[in-house]
Design an enzyme around this catalytic site. Sequence first.
Site, PDB file in Angstrom:
ATOM      1  NE  ARG A 239      -4.392  -0.961   0.232  1.00 10.96           N
ATOM      2  CZ  ARG A 239      -4.205  -2.136  -1.064  1.00 10.96           C
ATOM      3  NH1 ARG A 239      -2.755  -3.311  -1.525  1.00 10.96           N
ATOM      4  NH2 ARG A 239      -5.400  -3.236  -0.580  1.00 10.96           N
ATOM      5  CD  GLU A 268      -4.125   2.417  -6.760  1.00 15.97           C
ATOM      6  OE1 GLU A 268      -4.470   2.586  -6.682  1.00 15.97           O
ATOM      7  OE2 GLU A 268      -2.681   1.844  -5.316  1.00 15.97           O
ATOM      8  CG  HIS A 287      -2.748  -1.111  -7.824  1.00 12.15           C
ATOM      9  ND1 HIS A 287      -3.793  -0.268  -6.241  1.00 12.15           N
ATOM     10  CD2 HIS A 287      -2.489  -1.944  -7.081  1.00 12.15           C
ATOM     11  CE1 HIS A 287      -3.871  -1.637  -5.758  1.00 12.15           C
ATOM     12  NE2 HIS A 287      -3.252  -2.213  -5.987  1.00 12.15           N
TER      13      HIS A 287
END
Length: 319
Positions: A239, A268, A287
């Site tokens: 994270r 994001e 990601h």
Amino acid sequence: MTPRILLTEPIAAAGMELLHAAGDVHVAGVTDPAALVAGPLATADALVVRSSPVTAGMLESARRLRVVGRHGAGLDGIDLAAADRLGIPVVSTPGANAESVAEFVVLAALTLARQLPRAVASLAGGDFPAGRSLPASVVAAGLTGTMLAGRTLGLVGLGAIGRAVATRARGLGMTVLGYDVALTAPPEGVRLVGGLDELLREADVVSLHVPQTPQTTGLIGVDALARMRPDALLVNTARAGVVDRAAVLAALDAGRLRGYAVDVFAPEPPDPDDPLLHHPRVLATPHMAAMTHDALDAMAVAVARGVIAHLHAPEGTEP
């Protein structure tokens, strides 16, 4: 009555087929909590999200909601306290993406160790002079890499992903250290260390595999980076908040960190002007560590089965 299953975003076909067989499936196509509260959430019996938040307001507005499914392992974006207060179970897919993420961690570490982004950009940019062999030009440009064999990997967190990374690292000939506050016995081939500082001092590559909690937020900051070897590599597929991004940038610029691979951001997507995206010793990816067809199928099936089990369970009972 046929249960109504709401997805904020579609998941892989294998999971969608299971959900369609179990209820009336609706894909909202939005992740904004306000839009969901004002729209389809009010009549949902089940909610399935990917990495978008599930707030207390969302849960409180969904009077029919019987289960929340998280397409992934981390639950930090879901208000678990509110879910528990309202009696709404939350299911996720721990381990379903472990192999995919583990492969990506090794790929990221190798990419940094061999300076591939800079080398690829130099070749495409015509930076190597004629009249000299490419291998000699690589050395002259300072692009000589290092092997991972014989180096030490430090794993912060030894859940399913951390253990899968350890297996692959051992196959590459690495020594593997692990630090996990929840473990007393190490996985095969991993030496548990007594504390994070010891791991940071000894590891050539540090890979993070912990959830973001109040205890882990900023875990890798100025002090932790100062304890790492100046030629060390840091990989973050966990994270964004586990790492102090400003401290990492400062360490890279000061030559106290050799490279940083980051696959997670907050928010994001990141700002296109974020310096991390443009630093020559950073591998920044969107990601995507779990984004393989194999992992997406496994996560979709796992979350669908978890949601369906709760929808089929009698009211007030666990599946």
